[in-house]
Design a protein around this motif. Structure first.
Motif, PDB file in Angstrom:
ATOM      1  N   GLU A 139       0.863  -1.181   0.000  1.00 49.82           N
ATOM      2  CA  GLU A 139       0.000   0.000   0.000  1.00 49.82           C
ATOM      3  C   GLU A 139       0.896   1.226   0.000  1.00 49.82           C
ATOM      4  O   GLU A 139       1.762   1.371   0.859  1.00 49.82           O
ATOM      5  CB  GLU A 139      -0.924  -0.021   1.211  1.00 49.82           C
ATOM      6  CG  GLU A 139      -1.913  -1.169   1.145  1.00 49.82           C
ATOM      7  CD  GLU A 139      -3.006  -1.082   2.198  1.00 49.82           C
ATOM      8  OE1 GLU A 139      -3.356   0.043   2.611  1.00 49.82           O
ATOM      9  OE2 GLU A 139      -3.497  -2.137   2.593  1.00 49.82           O
ATOM     10  N   GLU A 140       0.687   2.085  -0.984  1.00 45.80           N
ATOM     11  CA  GLU A 140       1.507   3.280  -1.118  1.00 45.80           C
ATOM     12  C   GLU A 140       0.709   4.510  -0.706  1.00 45.80           C
ATOM     13  O   GLU A 140      -0.510   4.467  -0.591  1.00 45.80           O
ATOM     14  CB  GLU A 140       1.994   3.422  -2.562  1.00 45.80           C
ATOM     15  CG  GLU A 140       2.899   2.277  -2.980  1.00 45.80           C
ATOM     16  CD  GLU A 140       3.559   2.517  -4.314  1.00 45.80           C
ATOM     17  OE1 GLU A 140       3.005   3.257  -5.151  1.00 45.80           O
ATOM     18  OE2 GLU A 140       4.661   1.977  -4.505  1.00 45.80           O
ATOM     19  N   HIS A 141       1.426   5.611  -0.511  1.00 40.72           N
ATOM     20  CA  HIS A 141       0.776   6.863  -0.120  1.00 40.72           C
ATOM     21  C   HIS A 141      -0.242   7.279  -1.179  1.00 40.72           C
ATOM     22  O   HIS A 141      -0.108   6.946  -2.351  1.00 40.72           O
ATOM     23  CB  HIS A 141       1.823   7.958   0.080  1.00 40.72           C
ATOM     24  CG  HIS A 141       2.578   8.308  -1.166  1.00 40.72           C
ATOM     25  ND1 HIS A 141       3.595   7.515  -1.654  1.00 40.72           N
ATOM     26  CD2 HIS A 141       2.458   9.349  -2.022  1.00 40.72           C
ATOM     27  CE1 HIS A 141       4.071   8.052  -2.750  1.00 40.72           C
ATOM     28  NE2 HIS A 141       3.394   9.159  -3.008  1.00 40.72           N
ATOM     29  N   GLY A 142      -1.235   7.984  -0.749  1.00 37.19           N
ATOM     30  CA  GLY A 142      -2.257   8.457  -1.676  1.00 37.19           C
ATOM     31  C   GLY A 142      -3.239   7.384  -2.098  1.00 37.19           C
ATOM     32  O   GLY A 142      -3.848   7.493  -3.140  1.00 37.19           O
ATOM     33  N   ASP A 143      -3.378   6.338  -1.297  1.00 36.82           N
ATOM     34  CA  ASP A 143      -4.372   5.288  -1.560  1.00 36.82           C
ATOM     35  C   ASP A 143      -4.056   4.398  -2.756  1.00 36.82           C
ATOM     36  O   ASP A 143      -4.937   3.740  -3.268  1.00 36.82           O
ATOM     37  CB  ASP A 143      -5.758   5.895  -1.774  1.00 36.82           C
ATOM     38  CG  ASP A 143      -6.642   5.762  -0.557  1.00 36.82           C
ATOM     39  OD1 ASP A 143      -6.230   5.100   0.403  1.00 36.82           O
ATOM     40  OD2 ASP A 143      -7.750   6.317  -0.582  1.00 36.82           O
ATOM     41  N   HIS A 144      -2.848   4.398  -3.234  1.00 33.38           N
ATOM     42  CA  HIS A 144      -2.479   3.546  -4.354  1.00 33.38           C
ATOM     43  C   HIS A 144      -2.034   2.178  -3.841  1.00 33.38           C
ATOM     44  O   HIS A 144      -1.425   2.077  -2.785  1.00 33.38           O
ATOM     45  CB  HIS A 144      -1.350   4.174  -5.180  1.00 33.38           C
ATOM     46  CG  HIS A 144      -1.812   5.336  -5.995  1.00 33.38           C
ATOM     47  ND1 HIS A 144      -1.986   6.586  -5.476  1.00 33.38           N
ATOM     48  CD2 HIS A 144      -2.141   5.423  -7.305  1.00 33.38           C
ATOM     49  CE1 HIS A 144      -2.400   7.405  -6.418  1.00 33.38           C
ATOM     50  NE2 HIS A 144      -2.501   6.717  -7.543  1.00 33.38           N
ATOM     51  N   LEU A 145      -2.344   1.159  -4.598  1.00 30.98           N
ATOM     52  CA  LEU A 145      -1.908  -0.197  -4.277  1.00 30.98           C
ATOM     53  C   LEU A 145      -0.933  -0.641  -5.352  1.00 30.98           C
ATOM     54  O   LEU A 145      -1.202  -0.501  -6.536  1.00 30.98           O
ATOM     55  CB  LEU A 145      -3.104  -1.155  -4.238  1.00 30.98           C
ATOM     56  CG  LEU A 145      -4.198  -0.824  -3.235  1.00 30.98           C
ATOM     57  CD1 LEU A 145      -5.336  -1.822  -3.353  1.00 30.98           C
ATOM     58  CD2 LEU A 145      -3.634  -0.833  -1.827  1.00 30.98           C
TER      59      LEU A 145
END
Length: 80
Positions: free
Chosen positions: A42-48
């Motif tokens: 899980e990356e910052h800004g709600d990106h997977l």
């Protein structure tokens, strides 16, 4: 992709490659399938970010339960 690897994700996998493009895919099913076939970060800004075999796929989860963005679906096809 061998059926034994997909297990209960076979129907979602088949729907991703359906012609014409499937319009009734559920995001939770796509995410679950991708998580079972790759490493999930899980990356910052709600990106997977899904990673497997040296390839990465980054997806911004849809706000609705449907996974209907054609461009992202094509990216999932290429990733698999």
């Amino acid at each position: 992709m061998p059926n034994s690897i997909l297990g209960n994700h076979q129907s979602t996998y088949d729907a991703v490659f359906k012609h014409p493009i499937a319009r009734n895919l559920q995001w939770r099913d796509v995410r679950s399938m991708l998580s079972s076939l790759s490493d999930l970060t899980e990356e910052h800004g709600d990106h997977l970010k899904f990673t497997r075999n040296g390839q990465s796929l980054t997806i911004h989860p849809p706000k609705r339960k449907d996974f209907s963005d054609v461009q992202e679906l094509m990216q999932v096809r290429h990733f698999l």
